[in-house]
Scaffold this active site. Structure first.
Site, short mmCIF file in Angstrom:
data_model
loop_
_atom_site.label_atom_id
_atom_site.label_comp_id
_atom_site.label_asym_id
_atom_site.label_seq_id
_atom_site.Cartn_x
_atom_site.Cartn_y
_atom_site.Cartn_z
CE LYS A 52 -3.87 -2.36 2.20
NZ LYS A 52 -4.53 -2.77 3.44
CD GLN A 96 -3.37 -4.28 6.79
OE1 GLN A 96 -3.33 -3.33 6.02
NE2 GLN A 96 -4.03 -5.39 6.49
CG ASP A 119 -9.49 0.28 5.18
OD1 ASP A 119 -9.24 -0.07 4.01
OD2 ASP A 119 -8.70 0.11 6.12
#
Ligand code: NAP
Length: 304
Positions: A52, A96, A119
């Site tokens: 990412k 994460q 997200d």
């Protein structure tokens, strides 16, 4: 139309578009920024976060990798998130998962400013998505829609069957398909006679986390199959169940000692009108859509 839906190629196109969008923003003096929070040392998470951050660099997006120790507390993480909410150079906040068990994951995800929730996990964004308002949609589900649209596959009026009802994949993908005017059925572990339902699908989305659960008998010939599942095959027995006679896979398995299989048995793809392979199908879209969401968040926050 191509039967194999090449997620890698579609993701590359989206990333190119994001890079152009980033360049256009730079002309207005704005550089989108993503903060990635990676707690501890989970090998799979390390790989995801590294790619990412690397993709950010490729597309001209600023990124800040923050690495709290494995022993971090919920309070310390909440303080960290608050700091990121306040920072003007951060447009997107990515935490994460999974987090260590002493950390209250839900409390943390709820603490992310919805405008920076790239997200799409915050209840405000989930609600906005359901209500059909502009929202940052979860990346993998948004990627599924991009694959269908960019491959010229019809969604409106199609019967879409989604197997899986998680908050991060199943539910949001069902909602996005509904907004695209599909007739949507959602299945889960308590669904009776799953095959009878999946056989009705024009578009079958598998987001289960069970290797090869969807077999050829469960698929309507000509259906579009979107396989979200990512499962690692490590035993010879399992390998033979999915890939017997596949020389290319055999080579990968021999070299690495493992290979990936989705939630759909590879034999089922033979019946499909179009399908996403594993790997190289839905997977690459997730990072591409994270980048797209970061650009979008940067613009939305500034009213651009
Ligand atoms: N980048 C990507 O491509 C990406 C991103 C995210 C996830 N994934 C993959 O997608 C898969 C699903 O992820 P997830 O996070 O949504 O998983 P999850 O939270 O474990 O949810 C799995 C869903 O599948 C349902 N299910 C389990 N066994 C079933 C069965 N025998 N029959 C019917 N339904 C069944 C569960 O039903 P219940 O609700 O009744 O328990 C649940 O709704 C995983 O393989 C994951 O690795 C890929």
């Amino acid at each position: 139309m191509q039967k194999l839906l090449d997620g890698t190629a579609i993701a590359a196109t989206i990333k190119q578009e994001v890079a152009e969008g980033v360049k256009a923003l730079a002309a207005q003096g704005v550089r989108p920024g993503l903060a990635a929070v990676l707690v501890g040392q989970v090998p799979a998470s390390e790989i995801y976060v590294r790619s990412k951050v690397q993709t950010c660099a490729e597309l001209g997006i600023y990124s800040d990798l923050i690495r709290p120790p494995e022993t971090v507390t919920t309070e310390e993480m909440l303080e960290l998130v608050q700091g990121l909410n306040d920072r003007d150079d951060v447009d997107g906040i990515l935490i994460q998962l999974p987090l260590p068990k002493q950390v209250d994951t839900k409390a943390l995800l709820d603490a992310v400013l919805p405008a920076k929730d790239v997200d799409g996990f915050h209840p405000v964004n989930a609600g906005r998505l359901q209500a059909g308002r502009p929202a940052l949609a979860p990346c993998t589900p948004a990627g599924v829609i991009e694959i269908l649209k960019r491959s010229g596959l019809p969604i409106a009026g199609q019967h879409a069957v989604v197997v899986g009802r998680s908050d991060i994949v199943g539910k949001p993908v069902a909602m996005l398909l509904l907004h695209e005017n599909a007739t949507v059925t959602i299945c889960h572990s308590k669904t009776r006679d799953l095959g009878a339902v999946t056989r009705e699908a024009d578009i079958l989305v598998a987001a289960i986390g069970r290797p090869g659960l969807i077999t050829a008998e469960m698929v309507k010939p000509g259906a579009t199959i979107i396989d979200v599942g990512i499962n690692r095959v490590t035993t010879r027995e399992e390998f033979d169940r999915f890939f017997a006679g596949d020389a290319k896979r055999e080579a990968t398995f021999a070299k690495r000692g493992s290979t990936l299989v989705g939630d759909v048995h590879p034999k089922a793809f033979e019946l499909a009108g179009a399908y996403t392979p594993v790997p190289g199908g839905v997977g690459p879209l997730t990072i591409a859509m994270l980048m797209a969401n970061t650009l979008r968040a940067a613009k939305m926050r500034r009213g651009l």
